[in-house]
Design a protein around this motif. Structure first.
Motif, short mmCIF file in Angstrom:
data_model
loop_
_atom_site.label_atom_id
_atom_site.label_comp_id
_atom_site.label_asym_id
_atom_site.label_seq_id
_atom_site.Cartn_x
_atom_site.Cartn_y
_atom_site.Cartn_z
N TRP A 34 60.39 11.54 106.83
CA TRP A 34 60.22 11.03 105.47
C TRP A 34 61.55 10.84 104.74
CZ3 TRP A 34 58.64 15.94 106.90
CH2 TRP A 34 59.33 17.01 106.34
N LYS A 71 56.00 -3.36 95.09
CA LYS A 71 55.45 -2.69 96.27
C LYS A 71 54.48 -1.58 95.91
CE LYS A 71 57.27 -0.46 100.44
NZ LYS A 71 58.48 0.08 101.06
N GLY A 72 54.62 -1.03 94.70
CA GLY A 72 53.82 0.14 94.35
C GLY A 72 54.46 1.39 94.93
N THR A 73 53.71 2.48 94.92
CA THR A 73 54.24 3.72 95.46
C THR A 73 53.28 4.32 96.46
OG1 THR A 73 55.09 5.92 94.90
CG2 THR A 73 53.28 5.09 93.54
N SER A 74 53.81 4.88 97.51
CA SER A 74 52.99 5.59 98.49
C SER A 74 53.26 7.09 98.43
CB SER A 74 53.28 5.06 99.90
OG SER A 74 54.64 5.26 100.22
N THR A 75 54.12 7.47 97.47
CA THR A 75 54.53 8.88 97.37
C THR A 75 54.23 9.48 96.00
OG1 THR A 75 56.76 8.27 96.62
CG2 THR A 75 56.42 8.52 99.00
N GLU A 80 60.48 7.33 94.62
CA GLU A 80 61.24 6.51 93.69
C GLU A 80 62.09 7.36 92.76
OE1 GLU A 80 58.08 4.46 95.56
OE2 GLU A 80 57.87 6.18 94.21
N TYR A 134 55.12 16.78 95.49
CA TYR A 134 54.54 16.11 96.64
C TYR A 134 53.54 17.00 97.38
CZ TYR A 134 54.46 12.43 100.18
OH TYR A 134 54.08 11.39 101.01
#
Length: 194
Positions: A34, A71-75, A80, A134
């Protein structure tokens, strides 16, 4: 084109390049996939050397806002926020040192200090904010392993690569884009020794 408009165009261009580079990321350490490497801090560092640390911060902010919008966020925003904070931690010390006295030496010292500062900020922010945000709860031994085998080498590699690429590019584009001498502010004669 007046000076203010020209500066805004250059900041926009550097932000757009940073956004594109943010899409090109890859893992460096197989144990921690990651931790993704990208060169999107290079345009921000170029802007910092050309116009000052505030411009570098603006480029970092624009890059991360734009990536979120596109793109948006995947986290859950953790990636970001990390990208912004660590980029700023690298470029602000470099810019402050360099802009006090523009020279090859202060550019290199500034980038070294920026790399060290980024390492410290990464440890503190990961331990107390990013990992908990997270949902990664680590005990002391796991956290120490993550810091020593993950964060320290990753941020060290990233800061060295970003600094070297910035140094090489700034020498090549400083006259045409930033209207300064290509030797980080020294005399024209010393440019040959760089």
């Amino acid at each position: 084109m007046n000076e203010k408009t020209s500066k805004l165009v250059k900041i926009s261009l550097l932000s757009a390049i940073a956004l594109i580079l943010r899409y090109i990321e890859f893992p460096v350490l197989p144990l921690f996939p990651w931790l993704q490497m990208d060169l999107s801090d290079v345009p921000a560092m170029l802007g910092t050397f050309g116009f000052g640390p505030i411009v570098g911060i603006i480029i970092e902010l624009l890059k991360n806002v734009l990536i979120l919008g596109i793109k948006g966020t995947s986290t859950a925003f953790v990636g970001e926020v990390a990208n912004f904070l660590f980029g700023v931690a690298l470029l602000v010390p470099a810019g402050l040192v360099y802009h006090k006295k523009k020279s090859k030496k202060t550019a290199i010292i500034g980038m070294i200090l920026g790399g060290i500062f980024m390492e410290v900020v990464a440890i503190i922010v990961n331990a107390y904010f990013l990992l908990p945000a997270y949902g990664m709860n680590m005990d002391s031994a796991q956290l120490m392993q993550y810091i020593t085998l993950g964060l320290l080498p990753f941020n060290g590699i990233k800061s060295v690569i970003v600094s070297v690429v910035t140094y090489v590019l700034y020498k090549k584009i400083s006259v045409s884009i930033f209207k300064v001498e290509p030797n980080f502010g020294g005399s024209k004669n010393s440019a040959k020794t760089m």
